[in-house]
Design an enzyme around this catalytic site. Structure first.
Site, PDB file in Angstrom:
ATOM      1  N   GLY A 124      35.795  37.439  42.365  1.00 54.49           N
ATOM      2  CA  GLY A 124      35.351  36.176  41.786  1.00 54.49           C
ATOM      3  C   GLY A 124      36.494  35.483  41.085  1.00 54.49           C
ATOM      4  O   GLY A 124      37.504  36.099  40.747  1.00 54.49           O
ATOM      5  N   GLY A 125      36.324  34.191  40.848  1.00 56.89           N
ATOM      6  CA  GLY A 125      37.384  33.437  40.206  1.00 56.89           C
ATOM      7  C   GLY A 125      38.636  33.464  41.066  1.00 56.89           C
ATOM      8  O   GLY A 125      38.622  33.095  42.228  1.00 56.89           O
ATOM      9  N   MET A 126      39.741  33.933  40.501  1.00 54.33           N
ATOM     10  CA  MET A 126      40.995  34.020  41.246  1.00 54.33           C
ATOM     11  C   MET A 126      41.314  35.444  41.662  1.00 54.33           C
ATOM     12  O   MET A 126      42.277  35.677  42.389  1.00 54.33           O
ATOM     13  CB  MET A 126      42.143  33.491  40.382  1.00 54.33           C
ATOM     14  CG  MET A 126      42.078  32.016  40.088  1.00 54.33           C
ATOM     15  SD  MET A 126      43.502  31.533  39.108  1.00 54.33           S
ATOM     16  CE  MET A 126      44.829  32.065  40.185  1.00 54.33           C
ATOM     17  N   VAL A 167      38.886  42.914  42.314  1.00 53.57           N
ATOM     18  CA  VAL A 167      39.088  44.199  41.659  1.00 53.57           C
ATOM     19  C   VAL A 167      38.646  45.309  42.598  1.00 53.57           C
ATOM     20  O   VAL A 167      37.527  45.286  43.122  1.00 53.57           O
ATOM     21  CB  VAL A 167      38.318  44.289  40.323  1.00 53.57           C
ATOM     22  CG1 VAL A 167      38.568  45.646  39.664  1.00 53.57           C
ATOM     23  CG2 VAL A 167      38.742  43.172  39.380  1.00 53.57           C
ATOM     24  N   LYS A 221      43.504  45.162  40.078  1.00 50.90           N
ATOM     25  CA  LYS A 221      43.204  43.735  40.205  1.00 50.90           C
ATOM     26  C   LYS A 221      44.289  43.072  41.030  1.00 50.90           C
ATOM     27  O   LYS A 221      45.485  43.305  40.809  1.00 50.90           O
ATOM     28  CB  LYS A 221      43.111  43.071  38.841  1.00 50.90           C
ATOM     29  CG  LYS A 221      42.729  41.588  38.918  1.00 50.90           C
ATOM     30  CD  LYS A 221      42.506  41.004  37.527  1.00 50.90           C
ATOM     31  CE  LYS A 221      42.070  39.545  37.615  1.00 50.90           C
ATOM     32  NZ  LYS A 221      41.795  38.959  36.292  1.00 50.90           N
ATOM     33  N   ASP A 223      37.649  34.809  25.846  1.00 51.81           N
ATOM     34  CA  ASP A 223      36.497  34.972  26.746  1.00 51.81           C
ATOM     35  C   ASP A 223      35.687  36.203  26.363  1.00 51.81           C
ATOM     36  O   ASP A 223      35.283  36.991  27.217  1.00 51.81           O
ATOM     37  CB  ASP A 223      36.978  35.073  28.196  1.00 51.81           C
ATOM     38  CG  ASP A 223      35.866  34.715  29.196  1.00 51.81           C
ATOM     39  OD1 ASP A 223      34.869  34.087  28.767  1.00 51.81           O
ATOM     40  OD2 ASP A 223      35.989  35.056  30.381  1.00 51.81           O
TER      41      ASP A 223
END
Length: 512
Positions: free
Chosen positions: A27-29, A32, A46, A143
């Protein structure tokens, strides 16, 4: 060989010395993967999405990834996931961190319901200590939220430094983080400081005990409307237990200068923990449902990693994670239940079930071996439901069903719930009349009576509250509706089973 793919992780690929076992998340950039070192240590690796072995990584993405690695390396602490190794200059940039086979706070609240106030201080202590480590390293996390806090037996771990920043870097006009847990100044795009992390800590603890965001109507309306409510600091703190006010309310102060420092919070929470000097881990501080879910998650993840390793290299060294301490005691055997008439319950099966603990019922040596009964099989009345995936529209605990997707919120009232203590029998069986595979469960006397009482309560309620959820571990098996009380000890569970899936489910429920 070096990784050369841009899609899902392939078992057997390597990042440096680490062999990929399976993909954990994407997800995102980033992506994992679960991987193992030559010595058998399990790590989380990652990587960047879209990277290729030819070095096809946008330079801006590579710089951002290298910055994340550099920042994560600066943090040292017991309650964060430490960096093991990294290579930001590799054709496919990667970073290996400690692997923590534990559920997140978000997942625990969603599956087990809010945390009792007395247990919050233990979770808060680990989170605050993590913030002390991060801020001491000169960083702001930016975050902090329930999904970024994993909870193993020995205490929480704050993870994901993807949007962290050095405290001496000024960044404005960018609202980063998750809005439901971001500080108002962060939602406004103003510079973030350690005090912003403290607000997010308070918002996360508020979610732990209420199951929702501290912002008013978060999850309702457009994304812009929610961002405006956060930017304006529009809080709704109804439902916060009074005893947690001194801990959580100062963290949620709208003025960053009025929020306590992590060091002050650490002194506050450790003072409470000192009142229980013998209490150590999750089994001492958390409700049995929470600590049981943590242990089942650890067992499942460890078994998955070992199974993946055996598929890649049966002779490889594997790492065993010791089980958490358990409070479970063997259950005394009661007289076998008289079997009543079979009751057919049509089910929509929600998917594969998690592995978990077993309770062995004691019985005289001259009887057949005791039935192995799942400790985490429970039933509860449905309070609300809606079609589609689960969101924060329904109060936790919530459970999802698939095909078609549906979300159920179940009752937390004691009289609306039933933990199955012991089954007399469970088996997979082919039903000739309906040409379908089913599972037969036979409750023992006490559980049979409890089941009758529960279904009677359901039958007197209006839809959808005339449904009851059958939950195994953290997975929903079904949520059938009933129009009258179900009597008798034997229950038949019907669904779209194959022979293999019926036998697997029966085994999960305790079949020999």
């Amino acid at each position: 060989m070096q990784a050369e793919w841009v899609g899902a992780a392939r078992p057997g690929e390597r990042f440096g010395p680490y062999v990929v076992l399976t993909e954990l998340a994407s997800g995102g950039m980033g992506r994992v993967c679960l991987a193992r070192s030559p010595g058998g240590r399990t790590v989380a690796v990652k990587t960047l999405l879209g990277a290729t072995a030819e070095g096809g990584v946008p330079e801006a993405d590579r710089r951002r990834f290298a910055r994340e690695v550099a920042l994560a390396r600066r943090v040292r602490g017991l309650f964060t996931a430490g960096v093991v190794d990294a290579d930001a200059e590799a054709p496919v940039p990667w970073m290996a961190t400690e692997y923590i086979p534990a559920p997140s706070l978000r997942d625990l609240v969603a599956s087990q319901g809010p945390l009792p106030p007395g247990a919050v201080y233990w979770v808060a202590a680990g989170m605050v200590e993590a913030l002390v480590s991060i801020h001491t390293a000169g960083l702001v996390h930016r975050d902090v939220k329930p999904s970024n806090v994993l909870l193993p037996e020995d205490g929480p771990r704050l993870i994901d430094f993807g949007i962290s920043q050095a405290a001496d870097i000024t960044r404005t006009k960018t609202a980063l983080g998750t809005i439901a847990f971001a500080a108002p100044e962060q939602a406004r795009g103003e510079p973030t400081t350690p005090a912003s992390d403290v607000f997010s800590l308070g918002a996360t603890l508020f979610h732990l005990v209420t199951g929702r965001s501290a912002y008013r109507d978060m999850g309702q309306g457009t994304a812009m409307e929610q961002l405006v409510r956060a930017a304006e600091g529009d809080l709704d703190l109804d439902g916060l237990p009074a005893e947690l006010g001194p801990l959580i309310l100062p963290c949620l102060a709208l003025d960053p200068t009025q929020r306590p420092t992590p060091q002050a919070l650490l002194a506050q929470v450790t003072g409470v923990l000192a009142e229980r000097p013998q209490a150590r881990g999750a089994t001492d501080w958390l409700p049995r449902e929470w600590s049981g879910a943590i242990e089942r998650h650890r067992q499942r993840r460890t078994e998955e990693a070992d199974s993946a390793q055996r598929r890649i290299d049966p002779e490889a060294v594997t790492e065993r994670t010791p089980p958490a301490r358990s409070r479970t005691r063997p259950l005394p055997r009661t007289a076998p239940a008289r079997r009543g008439p079979g009751v057919w319950i049509g089910l929509g099966v929600a998917g594969l079930l998690a592995t978990g603990g077993i309770v062995y019922a004691l019985q005289p040596d001259d009887e057949e071996p005791p039935l192995q009964v799942r400790q985490d099989l429970r039933l509860a009345l449905v309070e609300q439901s809606h079609s589609g995936e689960c969101t924060n529209q329904l109060p936790p605990p919530t459970f999802s069903a698939q095909d078609p997707p549906y979300c159920y919120s179940i009752s937390t009232k004691t009289e609306d719930r039933m933990n199955v203590r012991q089954l007399d029998d469970v088996r997979a069986k082919f039903d000739e009349r309906n040409s379908a595979w089913i599972i037969e469960m036979t409750f023992q006397d006490d559980d049979a009576r409890s089941f009758t009482t529960l279904t009677e309560r359901a039958s007197k309620r209006q839809a959808p509250q005339n449904q009851f959820a059958i939950v195994l571990g953290d997975r929903l098996i079904s949520a059938p509706a009933v129009n009258e009380a179900i009597t008798g000890g034997e229950v038949q569970i019907a669904g779209n089973f194959t022979k293999e899936s019926a036998e697997e489910l029966a085994k999960e429920l305790g079949a020999r």
